[in-house]
Design an enzyme around this catalytic site. Structure first.
Site, PDB file in Angstrom:
ATOM      1  N   GLN A   3      89.859 107.933  62.607  1.00 19.26           N
ATOM      2  CA  GLN A   3      88.544 108.506  62.310  1.00 19.26           C
ATOM      3  C   GLN A   3      88.350 109.814  63.080  1.00 19.26           C
ATOM      4  O   GLN A   3      88.516 109.862  64.297  1.00 19.26           O
ATOM      5  CB  GLN A   3      87.440 107.497  62.678  1.00 19.26           C
ATOM      6  CG  GLN A   3      86.046 107.945  62.302  1.00 19.26           C
ATOM      7  CD  GLN A   3      85.839 108.082  60.796  1.00 19.26           C
ATOM      8  OE1 GLN A   3      86.269 107.256  60.004  1.00 19.26           O
ATOM      9  NE2 GLN A   3      85.178 109.164  60.389  1.00 19.26           N
TER      10      GLN A   3
ATOM     11  N   ASP B 224      94.543 109.088  54.115  1.00 21.48           N
ATOM     12  CA  ASP B 224      93.547 110.165  54.039  1.00 21.48           C
ATOM     13  C   ASP B 224      94.112 111.371  53.287  1.00 21.48           C
ATOM     14  O   ASP B 224      93.364 112.284  52.932  1.00 21.48           O
ATOM     15  CB  ASP B 224      93.136 110.605  55.455  1.00 21.48           C
ATOM     16  CG  ASP B 224      91.857 109.915  55.906  1.00 21.48           C
ATOM     17  OD1 ASP B 224      91.037 109.567  55.042  1.00 21.48           O
ATOM     18  OD2 ASP B 224      91.684 109.744  57.127  1.00 21.48           O
TER      19      ASP B 224
ATOM     20  N   LYS C 150      83.892 101.434  56.124  1.00 17.66           N
ATOM     21  CA  LYS C 150      85.258 101.371  55.593  1.00 17.66           C
ATOM     22  C   LYS C 150      85.818  99.956  55.746  1.00 17.66           C
ATOM     23  O   LYS C 150      86.450  99.424  54.836  1.00 17.66           O
ATOM     24  CB  LYS C 150      86.153 102.396  56.319  1.00 17.66           C
ATOM     25  CG  LYS C 150      85.850 103.825  55.884  1.00 17.66           C
ATOM     26  CD  LYS C 150      86.524 104.876  56.755  1.00 17.66           C
ATOM     27  CE  LYS C 150      86.031 106.265  56.363  1.00 17.66           C
ATOM     28  NZ  LYS C 150      86.530 107.330  57.232  1.00 17.66           N
TER      29      LYS C 150
END
Ligand code: NAP
Length: 282
Positions: free
Chosen positions: A96, A119, A52
């Site tokens: 995460q 997200d 990422k």
């Protein structure tokens, strides 16, 4: 014989376009920033985070990376996320998952403001999606919709079956397909007559985490088959939830693993960060 949907090429094309947009935005309003928080030493999470951050750099998005020790206290993680939530430099925050077991994931994620929730996991963004309002959409199902669009596959009026009902893939996927006027059935581990239900799908999206679970007899002739799964086969080789070699003979379009949905997920994370920056700073 089917068309293989090339997620890798599509992702590269979208990232190229995004890079230009990010650069124009940065020239006018300053750098776009994504904060990535990793807690602990889970090897898979470390790889995801590295990918990422690399993708951010390539797109011209500044990344702020935080790696906290596995034994971090709830209060420490909350304090960091709170700081990032208040920071002017940060347009998007990504924590995460999974977090170490002793941490209260829900409480930590709740500290991410909806406008920085790149997200698309928070209740406000999910609620907006359910109500078909403008929102930040979870990256993987968002990427699937982009793939359908790129290949001229319109879900309108089609029978779609989503196999899997997780909060991050299955449920938002089903909502996106409903919003796109498909008639949607969601299946899970308690579904009876699973094969028959799947075999009725014009569009079958599979996200269950079971290597090569979907076999040719579960697929309608000419169906579009989207494989979200990232599994290992009996030889330890990366594969999806769909038995690609056999299903491709029946499908009209099919995504491979690797090279299908995977590359689109990070692309949509970058895209969500760009959108979050535009909304926050306009
Ligand atoms: P998850 O949270 O474990 O959810 C799995 C879902 O599949 C659950 O709803 C479960 O049903 C259902 N399921 C499991 N076994 C089943 C069976 N035998 N028959 C019918 N339904 C079954 O998984 P996830 O996070 O959604 O991820 C799914 C897969 O996608 C994994 O392989 C993951 O690695 C992959 N993934 C890929 C990407 C990408 O970017 N390519 C992104 C995210 C996830 P219940 O609800 O009844 O338990």
């Amino acid at each position: 014989m089917s068309v293989t949907i090339d997620g890798k090429s599509l992702a590269a094309k979208l990232r190229g376009e995004l890079k230009e947009k990010v650069s124009r935005f940065a020239a006018e309003k300053g750098e776009i920033g994504l904060a990535v928080v990793l807690v602990g030493e889970d090897p898979a999470s470390q790889v995801y985070v590295r990918n990422k951050i690399k993708a951010c750099e390539e797109a011209g998005i500044r990344s702020f990376s935080y790696h906290l020790p596995a034994e971090s206290r709830q209060a420490d993680v909350e304090a960091l996320v709170g700081e990032l939530a208040a920071s002017e430099k940060v347009d998007g925050i990504l924590v995460q998952l999974p977090l170490p077991k002793h941490l209260d994931e829900r409480k930590i994620l709740a500290l991410i403001p909806a406008e920085k929730d790149v997200d698309g996991f928070c209740a406000e963004n999910v609620g907006n999606l359910a109500m078909h309002r403008e929102t930040i959409v979870a990256c993987t199902p968002f990427g699937v919709m982009k793939m359908l669009e790129a290949y001229g596959i319109d879900p309108k009026g089609k029978r779609a079956v989503v196999l899997g009902r997780s909060n991050i893939v299955g449920k938002p996927m089903a909502m996106l397909l409903v919003n796109a006027d498909a008639t949607v059935t969601v299946c899970h581990s308690k579904t009876s007559g699973l094969k028959e239900v799947c075999a009725q799908a014009d569009i079958l999206v599979v996200a269950i985490g079971r290597a090569k679970f979907v076999t040719a007899d579960m697929v309608k002739q000419g169906a579009v088959v989207i494989d979200v799964g990232m599994d290992r086969d009996e030889n330890g080789k990366l594969c999806g939830d769909v038995d690609f070699e056999n299903v491709k003979e029946k499908a009209s379009y099919i995504t491979p693993v690797p090279g299908g949905v995977g590359p689109m997920t990070i692309t949509m994370l970058l895209y969500n960060t760009y959108i979050a920056a535009i909304r926050r700073r306009s």
